[in-house]
Design a protein around this motif. Structure first.
Motif, PDB file in Angstrom:
ATOM      1  N   LEU A  62       0.812  -1.221   0.000  1.00  0.00           N
ATOM      2  CA  LEU A  62       0.000   0.000   0.000  1.00  0.00           C
ATOM      3  C   LEU A  62       0.842   1.266   0.000  1.00  0.00           C
ATOM      4  CD1 LEU A  62      -2.733  -1.173   2.529  1.00  0.00           C
ATOM      5  CD2 LEU A  62      -2.978  -0.922   0.053  1.00  0.00           C
ATOM      6  N   ARG A  63       2.137   1.128  -0.396  1.00  0.00           N
ATOM      7  CA  ARG A  63       3.006   2.324  -0.435  1.00  0.00           C
ATOM      8  C   ARG A  63       2.360   3.394  -1.301  1.00  0.00           C
ATOM      9  NH1 ARG A  63       7.832  -0.643   0.395  1.00  0.00           N
ATOM     10  NH2 ARG A  63       7.696  -0.854   2.662  1.00  0.00           N
ATOM     11  N   GLY A  64       2.175   4.595  -0.734  1.00  0.00           N
ATOM     12  CA  GLY A  64       1.688   5.731  -1.517  1.00  0.00           C
ATOM     13  C   GLY A  64       0.197   5.711  -1.818  1.00  0.00           C
ATOM     14  N   ALA A  65      -0.544   4.727  -1.252  1.00  0.00           N
ATOM     15  CA  ALA A  65      -1.987   4.672  -1.532  1.00  0.00           C
ATOM     16  C   ALA A  65      -2.675   5.921  -0.984  1.00  0.00           C
ATOM     17  CB  ALA A  65      -2.600   3.423  -0.900  1.00  0.00           C
ATOM     18  N   SER A  66      -3.628   6.472  -1.757  1.00  0.00           N
ATOM     19  CA  SER A  66      -4.349   7.686  -1.346  1.00  0.00           C
ATOM     20  C   SER A  66      -5.658   7.707  -2.115  1.00  0.00           C
ATOM     21  CB  SER A  66      -3.508   8.927  -1.702  1.00  0.00           C
ATOM     22  OG  SER A  66      -3.508   9.085  -3.111  1.00  0.00           O
ATOM     23  N   ALA A 107       0.048 -10.293   8.285  1.00  0.00           N
ATOM     24  CA  ALA A 107      -0.388  -8.900   8.118  1.00  0.00           C
ATOM     25  C   ALA A 107       0.368  -8.006   9.096  1.00  0.00           C
ATOM     26  CB  ALA A 107      -1.892  -8.790   8.371  1.00  0.00           C
ATOM     27  N   ASP A 108       0.599  -6.757   8.708  1.00  0.00           N
ATOM     28  CA  ASP A 108       1.255  -5.838   9.645  1.00  0.00           C
ATOM     29  C   ASP A 108       0.440  -4.569   9.883  1.00  0.00           C
ATOM     30  OD1 ASP A 108       1.637  -4.686   7.211  1.00  0.00           O
ATOM     31  OD2 ASP A 108       3.840  -4.826   7.225  1.00  0.00           O
ATOM     32  N   PRO A 129      -1.419   2.594   5.620  1.00  0.00           N
ATOM     33  CA  PRO A 129      -1.507   2.593   7.082  1.00  0.00           C
ATOM     34  C   PRO A 129      -0.133   2.620   7.743  1.00  0.00           C
ATOM     35  CG  PRO A 129      -1.893   0.387   6.227  1.00  0.00           C
ATOM     36  CD  PRO A 129      -1.733   1.284   5.019  1.00  0.00           C
ATOM     37  N   LEU A 130      -0.099   3.160   8.956  1.00  0.00           N
ATOM     38  CA  LEU A 130       1.124   3.094   9.763  1.00  0.00           C
ATOM     39  C   LEU A 130       1.326   1.648  10.219  1.00  0.00           C
ATOM     40  CD1 LEU A 130       0.569   6.240  12.015  1.00  0.00           C
ATOM     41  CD2 LEU A 130       2.121   6.008  10.051  1.00  0.00           C
TER      42      LEU A 130
END
Ligand SMILES: Nc1nc2c(c(=O)[nH]1)N[C@H]1C(S)=C(S)[C@@H](COP(=O)(O)OP(=O)(O)OC[C@H]3O[C@@H](n4cnc5c(N)ncnc54)[C@H](O)[C@@H]3O)O[C@H]1N2
Ligand code: MOO
Length: 403
Positions: A62-66, A107-108, A129-130
């Motif tokens: 999900l890097r950069g998801a917006s 999952a993280d 997400p963080l």
């Protein structure tokens, strides 16, 4: 005359915490005193679980998801709360998860459903997400083997919930102290019965039994006794095993003061003048078999006050509990207090300009016979012996009354 502190110290020195225990199911343990420190049998929560309804994900996907650049993942499993599986999550995959369900080990983070399109087979996600987002970690509340409750805790609903969460079904509690109560006075009749001239309803029996129960003890014998020494002696001789005996009336210097007549001759019971108002005449000591015994003065307000100042602390000590801390309250209406005696003033607690204030529950503090007036009290202001004037706006310590 002796001080309140000296009399209380003598009382507390004469009672030892009980060693008797009971093991009770959680449902029966409310209000009882925990006998031991309680250690958690479990990690609480027992496993990493989701704090939100949403999707368990790998953040790397999900890097950069917006909202402008959403990422779509394949939904490979569905985990309701109570699910036992640990589905694998590979690149580009997510697992639908409900609040309380175990987070898959691959999952993280968890993304809340509100940040997605809510898809069932594929899901479009609009956030990155963080790390660890919306994951409640195993043991973050309590670690297995650590203390969750300490001995002496009075078990309120919240403590029972903590014990249940920590894996306990039963609790070891201190046995209820066994207390015998007697009201003495030939003028006393059963409440509600017709009164001859000179008779009054016995209110102290009701008051004492309810106070004893409120303090966490059990009434194992109760009697209303005439001012006949033989009656009192016979009652004391026939008492079942008990940890404490509390009598009211008959402790002052009148011709028929029967508690003094019976207990004053044994040498084991001391009759004192305590520097307190009300409740100046006090008897305390031991019966022949060593059972501690109180002789409280008969006036009903004096009974309640004496109970709060001396008998309740004794019962709490038997239970291994600490005495309650008085609550500092602002005086809302002033009163006078006798020099040289601690005044224990029944006060009503009300709200004035957004703060709690204590005002006399009824006019005339020393009227220790005003038993229906006492019903207006929410607590007892304890006024030090050297104070003669209690002024509006000053602060007094208040012992809150039983509810
Ligand atoms: N000459 C003196 N007389 C009194 C003194 C004193 O120092 N010298 N002290 C007064 C004070 S203060 C008190 S308190 C009482 C305490 O006396 P007793 O413990 O002997 O109490 P009784 O005389 O038995 O009763 C006092 C009062 O309370 C009523 N009472 C008693 N039991 C009950 C009950 N179960 N339910 C309702 N009311 C009860 C009783 O009828 C009396 O009116 O002594 C003063 N006298
Ligand atoms: O001291 Mo008595 O106990 O005031 O009524």
């Amino acid at each position: 005359m002796i001080t309140v502190e000296a009399h209380l110290a003598r009382v507390l020195a004469a009672v030892e915490p009980l060693t008797r225990r009971e093991t009770l199911p959680l449902a029966d343990a409310a209000g009882r005193t925990l006998a031991v420190d309680l250690v958690s049998h479990l990690d609480v929560p027992p496993f990493d679980n989701s704090a939100m309804d949403g999707y368990a994900v790998r953040r790397a996907d999900l890097r950069g998801a917006s909202p402008e650049a959403p990422v779509t993942l394949d939904v490979v499993a569905d985990l309701p709360a109570g699910a036992a599986e640990d589905p694998a999550i590979r690149r580009g995959q997510a697992v639908r998860i409900m609040t309380g369900a175990p987070v898959p080990s691959g999952a993280d983070a968890v993304v809340a459903v509100e940040a997605t399109d809510g898809g069932v087979e594929r899901v479009r996600i609009e956030v990155e997400p963080l790390a660890g987002r919306h994951i409640r970690r195993a043991g973050e509340d309590a670690r297995r083997g650590t203390a969750v409750l300490t001995a002496g805790t009075v078990l309120a609903p919240r403590h029972l919930a903590a014990a249940a969460a920590a894996g306990h079904a039963v609790l070891d509690v201190v046995a209820r102290p066994r207390v015998a109560v007697a009201a003495t006075g030939s003028e006393l009749v059963e409440p509600g019965e017709p009164l001859a001239h000179g008779s009054i309803p016995d209110s102290n029996s009701t008051l004492l039994a309810a106070l004893v129960a409120d303090a966490g003890a059990e009434v194992v014998a109760a009697a209303r006794l005439h001012d006949e020494p033989d009656d009192v002696r016979a009652w004391l001789d026939r008492l079942p095993d008990c940890d404490l005996v509390i009598c009211s009336g008959g402790v002052s210097v009148g011709d028929h003061d029967v508690v003094r007549a019976v207990l004053g001759t044994t040498g084991e019971v001391v009759f004192e003048q305590v520097a307190m108002q009300p409740g100046r005449p006090q008897a305390f000591g031991a019966l022949a078999d060593g059972t501690p015994v109180f002789g409280l003065p008969g006036n009903p307000v004096a009974v309640h006050v004496s109970f709060e100042m001396f008998a309740r602390p004794a019962i709490l000590r038997l239970l291994g509990r600490r005495a309650p801390t008085p609550v500092p309250l602002v005086v809302g209406a002033g009163w006078r207090s006798p020099a040289g005696r601690v005044q224990v003033m029944p006060v009503a607690v009300t709200t004035q300009v957004a703060s709690l204030v204590a005002v006399p529950a009824y006019p005339g503090g020393s009227a220790s016979h005003l038993v229906t007036g006492l019903a207006a009290a929410d607590g007892f202001a304890v006024v030090p012996a050297d104070v003669t004037e209690v002024a509006v706006g000053q602060t007094v310590p208040v012992l809150l009354a039983a509810r």
